[in-house]
Scaffold this motif. Structure first.
Motif, mmCIF file in Angstrom:
data_model
loop_
_atom_site.group_PDB
_atom_site.id
_atom_site.type_symbol
_atom_site.label_atom_id
_atom_site.label_comp_id
_atom_site.label_asym_id
_atom_site.label_seq_id
_atom_site.Cartn_x
_atom_site.Cartn_y
_atom_site.Cartn_z
ATOM 1 N N GLU A 10 0.833 -1.203 0.000
ATOM 2 C CA GLU A 10 0.000 0.000 0.000
ATOM 3 C C GLU A 10 0.870 1.256 0.000
ATOM 4 O OE1 GLU A 10 -2.066 -3.188 2.509
ATOM 5 O OE2 GLU A 10 -0.049 -2.351 2.267
ATOM 6 N N ASN A 11 0.428 2.259 -0.752
ATOM 7 C CA ASN A 11 1.119 3.543 -0.808
ATOM 8 C C ASN A 11 0.090 4.654 -0.945
ATOM 9 O OD1 ASN A 11 4.076 3.348 -0.696
ATOM 10 N ND2 ASN A 11 3.839 1.988 -2.458
ATOM 11 N N GLY A 12 0.500 5.863 -0.620
ATOM 12 C CA GLY A 12 -0.391 6.999 -0.777
ATOM 13 C C GLY A 12 -1.150 7.321 0.497
ATOM 14 N N LYS A 13 -1.614 8.554 0.582
ATOM 15 C CA LYS A 13 -2.252 9.060 1.791
ATOM 16 C C LYS A 13 -3.514 8.285 2.151
ATOM 17 C CE LYS A 13 -3.813 13.398 3.869
ATOM 18 N NZ LYS A 13 -3.972 14.867 3.653
ATOM 19 N N GLN A 14 -4.384 8.061 1.180
ATOM 20 C CA GLN A 14 -5.633 7.354 1.455
ATOM 21 C C GLN A 14 -5.378 5.898 1.828
ATOM 22 O OE1 GLN A 14 -8.624 8.739 1.800
ATOM 23 N NE2 GLN A 14 -7.572 10.694 1.429
ATOM 24 N N ALA A 15 -4.414 5.286 1.152
ATOM 25 C CA ALA A 15 -4.083 3.898 1.461
ATOM 26 C C ALA A 15 -3.535 3.772 2.882
ATOM 27 C CB ALA A 15 -3.074 3.365 0.448
ATOM 28 N N MET A 16 -2.711 4.757 3.303
ATOM 29 C CA MET A 16 -2.164 4.726 4.661
ATOM 30 C C MET A 16 -3.269 4.932 5.697
ATOM 31 S SD MET A 16 1.014 4.020 4.380
ATOM 32 C CE MET A 16 0.383 2.979 3.055
ATOM 33 N N LYS A 17 -4.232 5.779 5.365
ATOM 34 C CA LYS A 17 -5.352 6.025 6.274
ATOM 35 C C LYS A 17 -6.158 4.749 6.486
ATOM 36 C CE LYS A 17 -9.222 9.200 6.982
ATOM 37 N NZ LYS A 17 -9.975 10.361 6.414
ATOM 38 N N LYS A 18 -6.417 4.025 5.393
ATOM 39 C CA LYS A 18 -7.162 2.770 5.496
ATOM 40 C C LYS A 18 -6.341 1.711 6.229
ATOM 41 C CE LYS A 18 -9.737 -0.639 2.804
ATOM 42 N NZ LYS A 18 -9.216 -1.775 3.605
ATOM 43 N N LEU A 19 -5.037 1.694 5.962
ATOM 44 C CA LEU A 19 -4.155 0.729 6.619
ATOM 45 C C LEU A 19 -4.216 0.898 8.138
ATOM 46 C CD1 LEU A 19 -1.927 -1.406 5.695
ATOM 47 C CD2 LEU A 19 -0.276 0.369 6.280
ATOM 48 N N ARG A 20 -4.151 2.142 8.591
ATOM 49 C CA ARG A 20 -4.209 2.407 10.033
ATOM 50 C C ARG A 20 -5.589 2.074 10.597
ATOM 51 N NH1 ARG A 20 -1.297 7.211 8.118
ATOM 52 N NH2 ARG A 20 0.925 6.947 8.639
ATOM 53 N N ALA A 21 -6.628 2.369 9.825
ATOM 54 C CA ALA A 21 -7.985 2.056 10.277
ATOM 55 C C ALA A 21 -8.181 0.552 10.442
ATOM 56 C CB ALA A 21 -9.007 2.617 9.289
ATOM 57 N N ASP A 22 -7.437 -0.226 9.672
ATOM 58 C CA ASP A 22 -7.519 -1.688 9.760
ATOM 59 C C ASP A 22 -6.608 -2.264 10.844
ATOM 60 O OD1 ASP A 22 -9.368 -1.737 7.714
ATOM 61 O OD2 ASP A 22 -7.882 -2.125 6.143
ATOM 62 N N GLY A 23 -5.937 -1.381 11.610
ATOM 63 C CA GLY A 23 -5.135 -1.851 12.741
ATOM 64 C C GLY A 23 -3.669 -2.070 12.452
ATOM 65 N N TRP A 24 -3.175 -1.492 11.343
ATOM 66 C CA TRP A 24 -1.768 -1.650 10.980
ATOM 67 C C TRP A 24 -1.012 -0.334 11.139
ATOM 68 C CZ3 TRP A 24 0.103 -6.433 9.864
ATOM 69 C CH2 TRP A 24 -0.827 -7.419 9.526
ATOM 70 N N VAL A 25 0.295 -0.446 11.332
ATOM 71 C CA VAL A 25 1.170 0.722 11.401
ATOM 72 C C VAL A 25 2.184 0.625 10.268
ATOM 73 C CG1 VAL A 25 2.872 1.987 12.773
ATOM 74 C CG2 VAL A 25 0.922 0.888 13.902
ATOM 75 N N PRO A 26 2.266 1.634 9.388
ATOM 76 C CA PRO A 26 3.261 1.613 8.306
ATOM 77 C C PRO A 26 4.684 1.663 8.866
ATOM 78 C CG PRO A 26 1.567 3.277 7.908
ATOM 79 C CD PRO A 26 1.396 2.822 9.319
ATOM 80 N N VAL A 27 5.560 0.882 8.255
ATOM 81 C CA VAL A 27 6.967 0.804 8.679
ATOM 82 C C VAL A 27 7.849 0.942 7.443
ATOM 83 C CG1 VAL A 27 8.735 -0.615 9.782
ATOM 84 C CG2 VAL A 27 6.362 -0.736 10.590
ATOM 85 N N ILE A 28 8.937 1.702 7.578
ATOM 86 C CA ILE A 28 9.947 1.756 6.520
ATOM 87 C C ILE A 28 11.278 1.317 7.105
ATOM 88 C CG2 ILE A 28 11.230 3.213 4.916
ATOM 89 C CD1 ILE A 28 8.828 4.904 4.531
ATOM 90 N N PHE A 29 11.917 0.372 6.434
ATOM 91 C CA PHE A 29 13.213 -0.147 6.857
ATOM 92 C C PHE A 29 14.291 0.420 5.943
ATOM 93 C CE2 PHE A 29 16.610 -3.289 6.251
ATOM 94 C CZ PHE A 29 17.029 -3.500 7.557
ATOM 95 N N TYR A 30 15.236 1.152 6.534
ATOM 96 C CA TYR A 30 16.371 1.700 5.792
ATOM 97 C C TYR A 30 17.612 0.908 6.179
ATOM 98 C CZ TYR A 30 13.317 5.802 5.323
ATOM 99 O OH TYR A 30 12.268 6.643 5.065
ATOM 100 N N SER A 31 18.428 0.602 5.195
ATOM 101 C CA SER A 31 19.661 -0.111 5.495
ATOM 102 C C SER A 31 20.825 0.576 4.804
ATOM 103 C CB SER A 31 19.555 -1.573 5.058
ATOM 104 O OG SER A 31 20.652 -2.316 5.555
ATOM 105 N N HIS A 32 21.977 -0.058 4.844
ATOM 106 C CA HIS A 32 23.184 0.529 4.276
ATOM 107 C C HIS A 32 23.010 0.729 2.771
ATOM 108 C CE1 HIS A 32 25.210 -0.211 8.085
ATOM 109 N NE2 HIS A 32 24.578 -1.364 8.086
ATOM 110 N N GLY A 33 23.573 1.804 2.288
ATOM 111 C CA GLY A 33 23.391 2.123 0.882
ATOM 112 C C GLY A 33 22.037 2.760 0.668
#
Length: 212
Positions: free
Chosen positions: A15-38
């Motif tokens: 999922e991406n985008g503002k509306q998708a994130m809003k629905k994701l949170r409403a469904d009980g999820w928290v968006p996560v971004i994993f950054y690594s080396h490079g």
């Protein structure tokens, strides 16, 4: 640091985008971004109950599985809702045990000061976390501050804490704990209205007679 690290229960996220994130949170999820080396960036999500459990664990370095591979990560940033204080977003940064990291760890007070038990003093301390620099393999679960020997007037500063494997980044003169004399409440004598204005009962009675 504990040998068995807490594992974050993450799932891949498409999922991406503002509306998708809003629905994701409403469904009980928290968006996560994993950054690594490079330039590696991986989009993930965590169930909200798992997020709360991970935060309450007190761990600083976590295990995480991405594409079937076990990695290690630290929580670099948590974004909270300004009203509900629910976690809205998590940034994870990948670490290797040989990497040098800067990370906040809890400051734990140990013991009851001598000055509190035997001299009527009170312990004052307001700092609950410190930032340390060390290898990923040496991140402490917490920093323990033993205050049992403190008498009234004694204090512990950051410069008093020593370690061979990590360095505290805050200034050395920052006060961590001090035992102070308890402040005694002064009872003030409230003057009566008569004494304040210099009137006594006879003068008041005399004025009443004159009025008659």
């Amino acid at each position: 640091m504990s040998e068995t690290r807490y594992e974050l229960k993450v799932q891949d996220r498409t999922e991406n985008g503002k509306q998708a994130m809003k629905k994701l949170r409403a469904d009980g999820w928290v968006p996560v971004i994993f950054y690594s080396h490079g330039s590696e960036v991986v989009q993930l999500k965590m169930a909200y109950p798992d997020v709360r459990e991970a935060i309450r664990s007190g761990e600083r370095i976590f295990n995480i599985h991405i594409a079937g591979e076990q990695r290690r990560a630290v929580i670099k940033e948590l974004q909270y809702h300004p009203v509900t204080e629910k976690v809205l977003h998590i940034d994870l940064h990948g670490v290797r045990l040989r990497d040098v990291v800067e990370i906040e760890v809890p400051l734990v007070i140990k013991g009851v000061p001598f000055g509190v038990k035997n001299e009527g003093g009170v312990l004052q301390h307001t700092i609950h976390e410190l930032t340390v620099r060390c290898k990923g393999s040496d991140v402490p679960e917490h920093i323990e501050l033993d205050v049992t020997g403190l008498r009234i007037g004694d204090a512990i500063h950051i410069r008093d804490i020593k370690s061979d494997v990590w360095t505290i980044l805050e200034q050395g003169d920052v006060l961590l704990a001090i035992v102070q004399q308890q402040q005694k409440m002064e009872v003030e004598t409230v003057e009566t209205e008569e004494s304040e204005f210099g009137l006594d009962e006879e003068e008041v009675s005399g004025e009443e007679k004159d009025d008659e």
